[in-house]
Design an enzyme around this catalytic site. Structure first.
Site, PDB file in Angstrom:
ATOM      1  CG  HIS A  34      69.247  24.408  66.867  1.00 33.63           C
ATOM      2  ND1 HIS A  34      68.703  24.829  68.059  1.00 33.63           N
ATOM      3  CD2 HIS A  34      68.484  24.950  65.891  1.00 33.63           C
ATOM      4  CE1 HIS A  34      67.636  25.579  67.808  1.00 33.63           C
ATOM      5  NE2 HIS A  34      67.482  25.660  66.498  1.00 33.63           N
ATOM      6  CB  CYS A  80      63.143  62.119  72.163  1.00 32.29           C
ATOM      7  SG  CYS A  80      61.571  62.949  72.419  1.00 32.29           S
TER       8      CYS A  80
HETATM    9  C1  PEP Z   1      57.005  60.135  72.931  1.00 25.18           C
HETATM   10  O1  PEP Z   1      55.786  60.264  73.049  1.00 25.18           O
HETATM   11  O2  PEP Z   1      57.545  59.646  71.930  1.00 25.18           O
HETATM   12  C2  PEP Z   1      57.898  60.544  74.019  1.00 25.18           C
HETATM   13  C3  PEP Z   1      59.204  60.486  73.880  1.00 25.18           C
HETATM   14  O3  PEP Z   1      57.329  60.920  75.185  1.00 25.18           O
HETATM   15  P1  PEP Z   1      56.752  59.888  76.265  1.00 25.18           P
HETATM   16  O4  PEP Z   1      57.181  58.518  75.850  1.00 25.18           O
HETATM   17  O5  PEP Z   1      57.321  60.303  77.562  1.00 25.18           O
HETATM   18  O6  PEP Z   1      55.275  60.119  76.150  1.00 25.18           O
END
Ligand code: PEP
Ligand code: MG
Length: 638
Positions: free
Chosen positions: A217, A594
């Protein structure tokens, strides 16, 4: 249902589990375990430590020869490594089950490459065979080779799941979960593990068991999770009740440090330092294939030159997000930044910002250098200012002294920055609207740094991308962009330089997505900030949702954390809409993501489908995103 034949001591019977290739390394050749006079569960449960499959050849030569034939037939048919269960009764072989075998990430890469070389799979198929999430384990630190050479093992078990782990000994899954969850590095040491230990296993850096083989396991689960595991170290004398064990004459108590090597099975006393992994060999080959087939670019979220360099090594093709605020927290600038916050007039604020400008310019120069002419997106100041003010009395006093103000005045100013809902408060482009001088200073730093680096590297295409956060209305972007452009153009003219730059925006407020056709007229690029976009679309605080999401999973309202895996139905619909609205208005618009989702494989697939140009994620998720992007491209091609 499986049926096992009860073995007796007199009949030449046995049972086994075998793989057609080594599930830990991927090496070709029969790999497995065999127990005479036993039932199948005895192998799987790890109650008895079984013998190597090769011993079956001596005990049952005919059945073994037939088994080898069957393995080849099954592998040729499924064109993948097989995991089989079988039994031998009175010398006769019975196959009980076969399936594609679970494997470590390392083995997955080796098997995929070998299957291509053996003509069984195409490169595209090989790319599809690897779960991008598992690459994570290969990117985790390994023991520092020099330190490892100098270390002497105090024991040895089976190298059941590769990687290096070093941490404090814990004896129960509960302790592993409690201490691991609190950020402590722990190694879970157990006689054997069972399904109720899962949470503790997840929280541990590594797992060490006294009993069990490669198919126990602990071994199977650890491989699945990508956690380092050494199993079956029978030299350990375990005293679970008193939370201690003895190995090589030393008694280890809870909290003592050990290091384990999941590839060799070696166990070491104390701490062995680890080093970062690199992409080479089969890993490199598969990543080359991924790059050949993907169309989505992969950038990284990096705020420091060190992060940027690491991400470049891992294949990042640019920076999709540099959160500049992280640069202000460093010891040599926070004082000037606080002066800026405390300033009473624009002039005072500008004087404080002038002190920060050279630092910021230097930071950007280093980032451009690290990226060697690849795109760099610099996001202007985003968080609310209260995040930067001191909380400790001594720091407040120091600030008061530096400002020539009373401690009470500074405290009153700090109190005035309090907001009931700071994530929806005075942050993002709202800071640039109220304090244009901050954005002007950042513009100067971006442009001056680019001019300098371009002078040193005239062959690099250096087009800085200035990103304005938290825009919800075209007029906000227009207002901020105007002085950004004026400042940038003045800098370029003063330097007599030839530099292009772009000004774009994050799309992280639902209104920005809904009015993307307007916003696209002013933006050179869009970058989806899906952390905020998720927060604002659901109305869930990204900092507090963890408190209630478990209840959502229990109630089957959610299956996943929408902050980790993109909500394609809602947030995704806004993204799709923003692209469809923005592109026709501005065909040159380039679009990325992002938010955290940029490194999540299923979210990357969605980004490919809706036509993004790139995803941007943290450095260690770059290879995951590269592979996920390739899989999306291959699958969509059909
Ligand atoms: C987001 O809001 O996705 C971003 C990348 O900016 P932060 O996380 O710095 O607000
Ligand atoms: Mg954001």
């Amino acid at each position: 249902m499986r049926t096992y034949i009860a073995a007796t001591t007199i009949s030449p019977s046995g049972t086994g589990v075998a793989f057609t290739r080594d599930p830990a390394t991927g090496d070709k050749g029969l790999f497995g375990e065999f127990l005479t006079n036993a039932q199948g569960e005895d192998v799987v449960a790890g109650v008895r430590t079984p013998m190597h499959i090769s011993e079956m050849e001596q005990k049952f030569p005919e059945a073994f020869a037939q088994f080898v034939e069957v393995c080849k037939t099954l592998e040729d048919h499924y064109r993948d490594m097989q995991d089989m269960e079988f039994t031998v009764e009175h010398g006769k072989l019975y196959m009980l089950q076969t399936r594609n075998g679970k494997r470590t990430a390392q083995a997955a890469l080796k098997i995929a490459c070998d299957l291509v070389d053996e003509g069984m799979r195409t490169e595209e198929e090989a790319v599809l065979m690897i779960d991008p999430r598992n690459l994570d384990t290969l990117l985790h630190p390994q023991f520092d080779a020099k330190e490892l050479k100098a270390a002497t093992p105090v024991g040895k078990g089976l190298g059941a799941s590769p990687g290096a782990a070093c941490g404090k000994v814990v004896f129960t899954a509960e302790d592993a979960k409690a201490q691991g969850g609190a950020g402590e590095k722990v190694v879970l040491v157990r006689l054997e593990t069972s399904p109720e230990d899962i949470e503790g296993m997840k929280a541990a850096q590594g797992i060490l068991t006294v009993r069990g083989g490669m198919t126990s396991h602990a071994a199977v689960v650890a491989r699945g999770m990508g956690t380092c595991c050494v199993s079956g170290c029978s030299d350990i004398a375990m005293d679970e009740e008193n939370k201690q064990f003895t190995l090589a004459g030393k008694t280890y108590h809870e909290g003592d440090y050990i290091s384990i090597d999941g590839s060799t099975g070696n166990i070491y006393d104390g701490i062995i330092p680890t080093v970062d992994a690199t992409i080479a060999g089969e890993f490199g080959r598969v990543m080359d294939w991924a790059d050949k087939y993907r169309t989505l670019k992969v950038r990284t979220n990096a705020d420091t030159p060190a992060d940027a360099k690491k991400a470049r090594e891992l294949g990042a093709e640019g920076i999709g997000l540099c959160r500049t605020e992280h640069m202000f927290f460093e010891a040599d600038r926070i004082a000037a930044f606080r002066e800026m916050i405390c300033a009473d007039t624009v002039e005072e604020r500008e004087a404080a910002l002038d002190k920060i400008l050279p630092y910021q310019q230097g930071d950007f120069e280093k980032l451009y250098e690290a990226l060697e002419g690849n795109p760099v997106t610099i996001r202007f100041l985003d968080p609310p200012l209260h995040e930067f003010v001191p909380t400790e009395e001594a720091d407040i006093e120091a600030l008061a002294k530096a400002q020539g103000k009373s401690v009470e005045d500074i405290k009153a100013l700090i109190a005035s920055l309090h907001e009931f809902n700071p994530m929806m408060g005075h942050r993002g482009c709202r800071l640039a609207v109220t304090y244009p001088e901050i954005a002007k200073m950042q513009t100067k730093a971006v442009i001056r740094a680019a001019i300098n680096v371009k002078k040193a590297h005239p062959d690099w295409t250096l087009v800085p991308e200035i990103m304005i956060p938290l825009v919800g209305d075209i007029k906000e972007l227009k207002y901020v962009k105007k002085f950004v452009v004026e400042t940038a153009d003045a800098e370029i003219a003063a330097a007599g330089a030839d530099l292009k730059y772009e000004v774009g925006t994050m799309i992280e407020i639902p209104r920005a997505a809904l009015t993307a056709d307007e916003i696209a007229t002013e933006a050179d690029f869009f970058c989806f900030g899906t952390n905020d976009l998720t927060q604002m679309t659901f109305g869930f605080s990204r900092d507090d949702a963890g408190k209630f999401l478990d209840a959502y999973y229990d109630a089957k309202i959610f299956e996943n954390d929408p902050f980790a895996k993109l909500d394609q139905t809602g947030v995704g619909k806004l993204m799709d809409m923003a692209i469809k609205l923005g592109k026709p208005v501005n065909p040159a618009l380039h679009i990325g993501i992002c938010g955290e989702h940029g490194g999540d494989p299923t979210s990357v697939e969605f980004c490919h489908k809706i036509g993004l140009d790139y995803v941007s994620c943290s450095p260690f998720r770059v290879p995951i995103a590269r592979l996920a992007a390739a899989q999306a491209a291959i699958s969509c091609k059909g």
